[in-house]
Design an enzyme around this catalytic site. Structure first.
Site, mmCIF file in Angstrom:
data_model
loop_
_atom_site.group_PDB
_atom_site.id
_atom_site.type_symbol
_atom_site.label_atom_id
_atom_site.label_comp_id
_atom_site.label_asym_id
_atom_site.label_seq_id
_atom_site.Cartn_x
_atom_site.Cartn_y
_atom_site.Cartn_z
ATOM 1 N N ASP A 117 -3.019 0.531 -6.170
ATOM 2 C CA ASP A 117 -3.342 0.951 -4.573
ATOM 3 C C ASP A 117 -3.831 2.693 -4.977
ATOM 4 O O ASP A 117 -3.095 3.709 -6.434
ATOM 5 C CB ASP A 117 -1.978 1.377 -4.071
ATOM 6 C CG ASP A 117 -1.751 2.219 -2.452
ATOM 7 O OD1 ASP A 117 -2.486 1.670 -1.684
ATOM 8 O OD2 ASP A 117 -1.744 3.662 -2.961
ATOM 9 N N ALA B 90 0.903 -1.492 0.321
ATOM 10 C CA ALA B 90 -0.086 0.043 0.462
ATOM 11 C C ALA B 90 0.860 1.327 -0.220
ATOM 12 O O ALA B 90 2.497 1.102 -0.083
ATOM 13 C CB ALA B 90 -0.718 0.454 0.960
ATOM 14 N N CYS B 91 0.272 2.169 0.173
ATOM 15 C CA CYS B 91 1.017 3.994 -0.256
ATOM 16 C C CYS B 91 1.685 3.484 0.789
ATOM 17 O O CYS B 91 1.473 3.105 1.953
ATOM 18 C CB CYS B 91 0.125 4.803 -0.473
ATOM 19 S SG CYS B 91 0.748 6.566 -0.280
ATOM 20 N N PRO B 92 2.957 4.770 1.441
ATOM 21 C CA PRO B 92 3.773 4.556 0.295
ATOM 22 C C PRO B 92 5.079 3.593 -0.145
ATOM 23 O O PRO B 92 5.920 3.931 -0.934
ATOM 24 C CB PRO B 92 5.006 5.305 0.520
ATOM 25 C CG PRO B 92 4.701 5.098 2.793
ATOM 26 C CD PRO B 92 3.705 4.313 2.425
ATOM 27 N N GLY B 93 4.447 1.907 -0.647
ATOM 28 C CA GLY B 93 5.188 1.456 -1.065
ATOM 29 C C GLY B 93 5.374 1.852 -1.819
ATOM 30 O O GLY B 93 6.784 1.266 -2.641
#
Lengths: 82, 138
Positions: free
Chosen positions: A47, A20-23
């Site tokens: 995402d 998920a963010c920030p991945g």
């Protein structure tokens, strides 16, 4: 446009669908460092936040955002390194 | 000249540190120059023996199980990894407030996790806050 993207020769594919963010943004930032100028990177993400962030980040950093394709519930996003 | 961010990290709980880590990541991806000033409760979390075993939630402690399960389901990395990765991506300096360190038994930089750069006084934080483009207190 979508056919052009589909046929694009990609130098590196980053599959960030597991994060998920920030991945996805972190993965994109890391991976683009390893590309040569003009290299094409494809980022896969499901995402929604990252889908908005990545084109804005690319533009801010001077990379070219080539567009995206939606496929089976995720996005294929294409960037060209400056 | 890259933009500067100054983060005052007062909090030492797993929820707030996770949030701080996500914000730090955003700033690192933007190539900002970042100074993190670890203040009172934050310094406890950065102690070597505490960083990997933090249990406390500052907000909604009753929802801790749900929070931890969501971190796992969404593949969100442990809070310290956000800080570590940000340091790899951009110029991040992590300073421990001298008073805060002492409160939790940390006198020297070696008493804290390896990504801590130094122990500093409060005036350095104020100066960094004055010079920063973005200033956060978490």
């Amino acid at each position: 446009m979508s056919e052009e993207l589909n046929d694009l020769k990609v130098d590196e594919v980053i599959d960030a669908r597991g994060t998920a963010c920030p991945g996805p943004l972190l993965a994109a930032k890391k991976a683009i460092a390893g590309l040569e100028s003009g290299g094409i990177m494809e980022v896969l993400t499901a995402d929604e936040g990252s889908k908005r962030d990545i084109p804005k980040w690319a533009k801010k950093k001077g990379h070219e955002y080539l567009g995206d394709l939606e496929k089976d519930g995720y996005y294929r996003m294409f960037l060209k390194k400056k | 000249m890259e933009k500067k961010m100054c983060m005052a990290l007062f909090s030492g709980s797993i929820d707030k540190l996770t949030g701080a880590g996500v914000i730090l990541s955003g700033a690192a991806v933007d190539d900002m120059e970042i100074d993190v000033y670890v203040l009172l409760m934050g310094a406890r979390a950065f102690k070597k023996e505490n960083a990997d075993t933090l249990k406390e939630m500052a907000e909604f402690p009753n929802a801790k199980d749900e929070f931890m399960a969501s971190l796992k389901r969404l593949n969100v990395r442990p809070w310290l990894e956000f800080f570590r990765e940000a340091k790899e991506l951009t110029n991040v300096k992590i300073h421990i407030c001298g008073l805060a360190g002492k409160m939790w038994g940390g006198e020297k930089v070696e008493d804290f996790v390896d990504i801590v750069d130094d122990i500093c006084g409060i005036s350095e934080y104020i100066t960094a806050a004055q010079e920063a483009d973005v200033h956060l207190f978490i």
